[in-house]
Design an enzyme around this catalytic site. Structure first.
Site, PDB file in Angstrom:
ATOM      1  N   HIS A 130       4.212  20.173  11.358  1.00 39.14           N
ATOM      2  CA  HIS A 130       3.408  20.685  10.249  1.00 39.14           C
ATOM      3  C   HIS A 130       2.763  19.534   9.473  1.00 39.14           C
ATOM      4  O   HIS A 130       3.457  18.754   8.828  1.00 39.14           O
ATOM      5  CB  HIS A 130       4.334  21.500   9.337  1.00 39.14           C
ATOM      6  CG  HIS A 130       3.662  22.155   8.203  1.00 39.14           C
ATOM      7  ND1 HIS A 130       3.970  21.878   6.894  1.00 39.14           N
ATOM      8  CD2 HIS A 130       2.688  23.095   8.162  1.00 39.14           C
ATOM      9  CE1 HIS A 130       3.239  22.628   6.089  1.00 39.14           C
ATOM     10  NE2 HIS A 130       2.445  23.379   6.841  1.00 39.14           N
ATOM     11  N   ARG A 131       1.459  19.414   9.597  1.00 36.21           N
ATOM     12  CA  ARG A 131       0.687  18.311   8.980  1.00 36.21           C
ATOM     13  C   ARG A 131       1.171  16.958   9.508  1.00 36.21           C
ATOM     14  O   ARG A 131       1.177  15.965   8.785  1.00 36.21           O
ATOM     15  CB  ARG A 131       0.775  18.352   7.454  1.00 36.21           C
ATOM     16  CG  ARG A 131       0.509  19.733   6.856  1.00 36.21           C
ATOM     17  CD  ARG A 131       0.619  19.745   5.340  1.00 36.21           C
ATOM     18  NE  ARG A 131       0.629  21.112   4.831  1.00 36.21           N
ATOM     19  CZ  ARG A 131       0.752  21.425   3.548  1.00 36.21           C
ATOM     20  NH1 ARG A 131       0.842  20.482   2.631  1.00 36.21           N
ATOM     21  NH2 ARG A 131       0.754  22.688   3.160  1.00 36.21           N
ATOM     22  N   GLU A 163       0.117  19.799  14.120  1.00 34.38           N
ATOM     23  CA  GLU A 163      -0.599  20.799  13.308  1.00 34.38           C
ATOM     24  C   GLU A 163      -1.567  20.101  12.361  1.00 34.38           C
ATOM     25  O   GLU A 163      -1.218  19.114  11.701  1.00 34.38           O
ATOM     26  CB  GLU A 163       0.395  21.642  12.498  1.00 34.38           C
ATOM     27  CG  GLU A 163      -0.234  22.935  12.000  1.00 34.38           C
ATOM     28  CD  GLU A 163      -0.479  23.033  10.506  1.00 34.38           C
ATOM     29  OE1 GLU A 163      -1.057  24.040  10.072  1.00 34.38           O
ATOM     30  OE2 GLU A 163      -0.123  22.099   9.761  1.00 34.38           O
ATOM     31  N   ASP A 198      -4.773  20.881   9.377  1.00 34.13           N
ATOM     32  CA  ASP A 198      -5.630  21.770   8.587  1.00 34.13           C
ATOM     33  C   ASP A 198      -7.023  21.163   8.585  1.00 34.13           C
ATOM     34  O   ASP A 198      -7.168  19.946   8.492  1.00 34.13           O
ATOM     35  CB  ASP A 198      -5.121  21.862   7.141  1.00 34.13           C
ATOM     36  CG  ASP A 198      -3.748  22.504   7.063  1.00 34.13           C
ATOM     37  OD1 ASP A 198      -3.437  23.347   7.917  1.00 34.13           O
ATOM     38  OD2 ASP A 198      -2.992  22.158   6.135  1.00 34.13           O
ATOM     39  N   HIS A 206      -5.660  19.409   3.568  1.00 29.17           N
ATOM     40  CA  HIS A 206      -5.174  20.743   3.229  1.00 29.17           C
ATOM     41  C   HIS A 206      -6.092  21.500   2.275  1.00 29.17           C
ATOM     42  O   HIS A 206      -6.405  22.668   2.497  1.00 29.17           O
ATOM     43  CB  HIS A 206      -3.768  20.642   2.625  1.00 29.17           C
ATOM     44  CG  HIS A 206      -3.154  21.977   2.345  1.00 29.17           C
ATOM     45  ND1 HIS A 206      -3.241  22.597   1.120  1.00 29.17           N
ATOM     46  CD2 HIS A 206      -2.479  22.831   3.150  1.00 29.17           C
ATOM     47  CE1 HIS A 206      -2.625  23.763   1.180  1.00 29.17           C
ATOM     48  NE2 HIS A 206      -2.156  23.939   2.393  1.00 29.17           N
ATOM     49  N   GLU A 239      -5.773  24.607  12.127  1.00 31.84           N
ATOM     50  CA  GLU A 239      -6.067  25.701  11.189  1.00 31.84           C
ATOM     51  C   GLU A 239      -7.460  25.549  10.581  1.00 31.84           C
ATOM     52  O   GLU A 239      -7.793  24.503  10.005  1.00 31.84           O
ATOM     53  CB  GLU A 239      -5.018  25.720  10.063  1.00 31.84           C
ATOM     54  CG  GLU A 239      -5.325  26.824   9.054  1.00 31.84           C
ATOM     55  CD  GLU A 239      -4.286  26.978   7.950  1.00 31.84           C
ATOM     56  OE1 GLU A 239      -3.248  26.290   7.981  1.00 31.84           O
ATOM     57  OE2 GLU A 239      -4.552  27.787   7.037  1.00 31.84           O
ATOM     58  N   LYS A 267      -9.273  26.249   7.589  1.00 26.67           N
ATOM     59  CA  LYS A 267      -8.674  26.513   6.287  1.00 26.67           C
ATOM     60  C   LYS A 267      -9.471  27.490   5.419  1.00 26.67           C
ATOM     61  O   LYS A 267      -8.923  28.443   4.923  1.00 26.67           O
ATOM     62  CB  LYS A 267      -8.507  25.198   5.519  1.00 26.67           C
ATOM     63  CG  LYS A 267      -7.116  24.660   5.502  1.00 26.67           C
ATOM     64  CD  LYS A 267      -6.149  25.579   4.803  1.00 26.67           C
ATOM     65  CE  LYS A 267      -4.713  25.139   4.931  1.00 26.67           C
ATOM     66  NZ  LYS A 267      -3.769  26.226   4.725  1.00 26.67           N
ATOM     67  N   GLN A 299      -5.645  28.637  14.476  1.00 22.91           N
ATOM     68  CA  GLN A 299      -4.968  29.528  13.520  1.00 22.91           C
ATOM     69  C   GLN A 299      -5.820  29.637  12.262  1.00 22.91           C
ATOM     70  O   GLN A 299      -6.541  28.691  11.899  1.00 22.91           O
ATOM     71  CB  GLN A 299      -3.603  28.945  13.155  1.00 22.91           C
ATOM     72  CG  GLN A 299      -3.676  27.463  12.863  1.00 22.91           C
ATOM     73  CD  GLN A 299      -2.529  26.862  12.084  1.00 22.91           C
ATOM     74  OE1 GLN A 299      -1.742  27.558  11.469  1.00 22.91           O
ATOM     75  NE2 GLN A 299      -2.461  25.538  12.083  1.00 22.91           N
ATOM     76  N   ASP A 326       8.191  20.283   9.015  1.00 23.65           N
ATOM     77  CA  ASP A 326       7.840  18.933   8.541  1.00 23.65           C
ATOM     78  C   ASP A 326       8.734  17.889   9.219  1.00 23.65           C
ATOM     79  O   ASP A 326       8.499  16.694   9.086  1.00 23.65           O
ATOM     80  CB  ASP A 326       8.072  18.820   7.023  1.00 23.65           C
ATOM     81  CG  ASP A 326       7.235  19.804   6.221  1.00 23.65           C
ATOM     82  OD1 ASP A 326       6.155  20.198   6.697  1.00 23.65           O
ATOM     83  OD2 ASP A 326       7.670  20.180   5.101  1.00 23.65           O
TER      84      ASP A 326
HETATM   85  O1  G3P Z   1      -0.567  26.877   9.225  1.00 23.84           O
HETATM   86  C1  G3P Z   1       0.670  27.399   8.916  1.00 23.84           C
HETATM   87  C2  G3P Z   1       1.003  26.934   7.561  1.00 23.84           C
HETATM   88  O2  G3P Z   1       0.775  25.563   7.595  1.00 23.84           O
HETATM   89  C3  G3P Z   1       0.114  27.605   6.543  1.00 23.84           C
HETATM   90  O3  G3P Z   1       0.304  27.058   5.318  1.00 23.84           O
HETATM   91  O4  G3P Z   1      -0.596  25.859   3.415  1.00 23.84           O
HETATM   92  O5  G3P Z   1       0.885  24.672   4.997  1.00 23.84           O
HETATM   93  O6  G3P Z   1      -1.423  25.251   5.674  1.00 23.84           O
HETATM   94  P1  G3P Z   1      -0.242  25.621   4.847  1.00 23.84           P
HETATM   95 CA    CA Z   2      -1.595  24.818   8.064  1.00 22.61          CA
END
Ligand code: G3P
Ligand code: CA
Length: 284
Positions: free
Chosen positions: A35-36, A62, A64, A77, A142, A144, A178, A271
């Site tokens: 995640h990120r 992942e 954004d 983000h 993603e 966004k 996504q 994370d």
């Molecule tokens: O993409 C899944 C999750 O990451 C969505 O929330 O705010 O962390 O991008 P966010």
């Molecule tokens: Ca995300």
């Protein structure tokens, strides 16, 4: 009479319009989605965070995504950057302007990266990430706030195609896209049905989905991403019965990861990809 017949035929053909089936996700795998990047250990969305996630053998990196005024797809983000206490939309800045503002005050440093990886902690474009890892890594991207960036879907697909074939390695797609924005995903599905799509959700209360929801989802999505508080075994089972995968976010603790595996989730956003990979190996 002939006109009426042609009119009825036209309505029938429109009703029969077929879109391609959503593209499949890996079977019998529990995906570790960084995640990120490995954002528990390095500033999120930076080369430092993605390098760590890659070394930790996450299944997916992942990202954004937003788009600057000069058309660059950029990895961050928020849809704006704060400068002198003002929010400036990404869409109003060129990539160079955005990078200068971002790198001037990039936010708090994570302890592990202090003094070690400064040059790897600036704002990056999608192209830079793709060039760094190429097809050695898989990407879970993603869109966004696609409403802010007309044509973002076309630009993203063109960039991915110019970089590499969209075919994944063995059973694993190279790219998963996504978004919380259903229309954006439906648009992508029409443009490029070979990319698996994940519909994102966020709920404050336990959600409920009906047959009509599933009929709509299964026309374009391969699965969902959903906040882990809203996930239960029953919900995962219900999605599986409709052929849809479930990826909860953001799952960082060992016990929580074990529970998601027990419940049959198909992967997690985390994370801490090192912990995700460790638990996945223990549970096998
Ligand atoms: O993409 C899944 C999750 O990451 C969505 O929330 O705010 O962390 O991008 P966010
Ligand atoms: Ca995300």
């Amino acid at each position: 009479m002939k006109k009426i017949f042609l009119f009825i035929l036209l309505i029938f053909l429109i009703g029969c319009e077929q879109t391609a089936e959503p593209s499949p996700l890996p079977e019998d795998n529990f995906l570790i989605i960084a995640h990120r990047g490995a954002s528990a250990y390095a500033p999120e969305h930076t080369i430092a965070a993605y390098d760590l996630a890659y070394e930790m053998q996450a299944d997916y990196l992942e990202l954004d995504l937003h788009q600057t005024k000069d058309g660059q797809l950029v990895v961050m983000h928020d849809r704006f950057i704060v400068n002198q206490q003002k929010e400036i939309p990404v869409a109003d800045l060129t990539f160079e302007e955005l990078k200068a503002l971002h790198d001037e005050s990039p936010g708090p440093r994570k302890p592990v990266s202090q003094g070690l990886q400064g040059e790897k902690e600036g704002l990056v474009s999608l192209q830079e990430v793709l060039e760094r890892f190429g097809s050695d890594a898989n990407y879970y991207i993603e869109l966004k706030s696609p409403d802010d960036y007309p044509g973002m879907e076309e630009d993203l697909i063109a960039q991915l195609k110019s970089f590499d074939s969209l075919d994944g390695k063995q059973n694993t797609p190279w790219i998963i896209l996504q978004s919380f924005d259903r229309k954006s995903l439906q648009r992508i599905h029409k443009l490029e049905p070979n990319i698996p799509l994940i519909q994102l959700y966020s709920f404050d209360k336990p959600p409920s989905f009906n047959e009509s929801d599933f009929r709509k989802l299964t026309k374009y999505a391969s699965g969902i991403g959903i906040n882990q508080d809203a996930v239960s075994k029953e919900l995962i089972d219900q999605f599986h019965q409709h052929g849809l995968d479930v990826h909860p976010y953001t799952v960082n603790e060992k016990e929580e990861i074990r529970q998601m595996i027990e419940w049959g989730a198909d992967g997690i956003f985390t994370d801490r990809p090192d912990i995700g990979v460790e638990v996945k190996q223990e549970e096998r």
